[in-house]
Design an enzyme around this catalytic site. Structure first.
Site, mmCIF file in Angstrom:
data_model
loop_
_atom_site.group_PDB
_atom_site.id
_atom_site.type_symbol
_atom_site.label_atom_id
_atom_site.label_comp_id
_atom_site.label_asym_id
_atom_site.label_seq_id
_atom_site.Cartn_x
_atom_site.Cartn_y
_atom_site.Cartn_z
ATOM 1 N N CYS A 113 17.404 27.997 66.307
ATOM 2 C CA CYS A 113 18.060 26.855 66.953
ATOM 3 C C CYS A 113 17.203 26.206 68.046
ATOM 4 C CB CYS A 113 19.413 27.265 67.516
ATOM 5 S SG CYS A 113 20.455 28.031 66.284
ATOM 6 N N HIS A 253 21.591 22.667 73.191
ATOM 7 C CA HIS A 253 21.938 23.117 71.844
ATOM 8 C C HIS A 253 23.446 23.364 71.823
ATOM 9 C CE1 HIS A 253 22.340 25.340 68.248
ATOM 10 N NE2 HIS A 253 22.349 26.541 68.796
ATOM 11 N N ASN A 283 28.047 24.512 65.254
ATOM 12 C CA ASN A 283 26.645 24.787 65.559
ATOM 13 C C ASN A 283 25.784 24.362 64.367
ATOM 14 O OD1 ASN A 283 24.137 25.923 65.948
ATOM 15 N ND2 ASN A 283 24.904 27.894 66.664
#
Ligand code: UT7
Length: 367
Positions: A113, A253, A283
């Protein structure tokens, strides 16, 4: 030394939406638990015909149109992805072909990520060195293919989507001002996808053991994320002599609302300086920062001249932050329609296949 400016941006998410209530019909969970523990309400899930490259192509063409840059002018394409289409060829090469970026070198970057920040930093460094002028940086995911839809600890978290930035060289100061990248492989086992690589090649046993699914120690990742996020922001700001007072926006993020809330407290910044859209996308790993950025521009939050910090964390473990002075497209009179290049690329692929077919007919005759 040239500066690396973000001159184009685009996002794309698949149309199908999976809500928390939809999930509650297939696993033992409920909307209230998911919202309270993560802030997520819904996520987009790719159709069977959609892959990281197909999502990325849509996001990239929008970014190129915004920058008024033809795909043929790109020198470099970096696709950061945690759900590549294959081990090889790189997803970036599939994108390069589909958008007709015939001059660009293309490769994938795997930093989970944190990948988008790492990729943007690598592209910015290449621009600053003077070796390239135009780069396309992409985060694209179909992580829905790698979650165990029976595991309520993970399947509620992830969504599919893509985001892309065009980076261009300019003598005008601004653009990407600093970046920090960190890794700690000693925490590698807290977030993994072990199957299908050369240590655990796909076998009936690996399938049976569920090695092809994301495995996560949620609490360990939560602790790690809240420990590193704020510090990375400060470190990236200090690298250019700035403090949080100089910053209009933080774009983190989008993994969990509570993680972002904790980072805001650490940084002593009001939550309304954070761009947060985890509610609608879940996500999306490497795509989450560019998707949130595109939405922030569309909503009129992020404006030219603003200082923004991107900050991310993920498997590896990896984490990083980047300080950017937001500029926007470089003014130009030309009007580029990147969509046309996609059509040329399709035509080129068709001709190449036809040639290969004819060649194979001849070689059969010779035998
Ligand atoms: O890009 C990086 C990706 N990863 C992350 O960012 C993950 C970071 N971690 C997290 O976001 C959180 O740790 C989670 C959202 C994954 C979990 O939240 P938590 O507050 O740490 O919950 P927990 O794992 O401690 O679970 C609490 C309880 C447990 O029940 P018991 O043992 O207390 O009876 C779980 O079994 O909640 C239960 N639970 C659920 N209940 C309903 C776990 N998942 C669910 C669920 N629905 N989906």
């Amino acid at each position: 030394m040239p500066f690396a400016h973000i001159t184009g941006w685009g996002m794309f998410v698949p149309e199908p939406v999976l809500t928390n209530n939809d999930l509650a019909k297939i696993i033992d969970t409920n909307d209230e638990w998911i919202r309270d523990h993560t802030g997520i309400r819904e996520r987009h899930i790719a159709r069977e015909t959609e892959f990281p490259s197909t999502l990325a192509v849509e996001a990239s063409l929008k970014a190129l149109a915004m920058a008024n840059l033809a795909p043929t002018e790109l020198d470099l394409i970096i696709c950061s992805t945690s759900s590549p289409e294959y081990i090889f060829p790189a997803t970036a090469c599939l994108i390069q072909d589909q958008i007709g970026a015939t001059k660009a070198g293309a490769f994938d970057l795997l930093a989970a990520c944190s990948g988008f920040i790492f990729a943007a930093n690598m592209a910015a460094q290449a621009i600053r060195s003077g070796s390239i002028k135009n780069a396309l940086v992409i985060g694209s995911e179909t992580l829905s293919r790698f979650v165990d839809w029976k595991d309520r600890n993970t399947c509620i978290l992830f969504g599919d989507g893509a985001g892309a930035f065009v980076l261009q060289a300019s003598e005008k100061p601004g653009g990407i001002l600093s970046a920090v990248m960190h890794s700690d492989g000693s925490g590698a086992d807290s977030l993994t996808l072990l199957g299908g690589g050369s240590r655990h090649p796909a076998t009936e046993l690996t399938l049976h053991e569920g090695k092809h699914f994301v495995q996560m120690d949620g609490k360990a990742v939560f602790r790690f994320a809240t420990r590193v996020m704020g510090r990375a922001v400060i470190e990236a700001l200090e690298a250019v002599g700035m403090t949080t007072n100089d910053v209009q926006w933080i774009i983190p993020h989008q993994a969990n609302f509570r993680i972002i809330e904790t980072a805001a407290k650490y940084l002593k910044m009001p939550l309304d300086k954070f761009v947060i859209n985890v509610e609608h996308y879940g996500n999306t790993s490497t795509a989450s920062i560019p998707i949130a950025t595109v939405e922030a521009v569309q909503k009129g939050q992020l404006k030219p001249g603003d200082k923004v910090v991107f900050v991310g964390f993920g498997a590896g473990l990896t984490w990083g932050a980047m300080v950017v002075e937001w500029t926007g497209p470089i003014p130009t009179k030309k009007q580029i329609h990147p969509e046309q290049y996609r059509l040329f690329a399709r035509l080129r692929r068709f001709v190449r296949r036809a040639i290969r077919y004819i060649e194979s007919l001849y070689s059969r005759k010779e035998v």
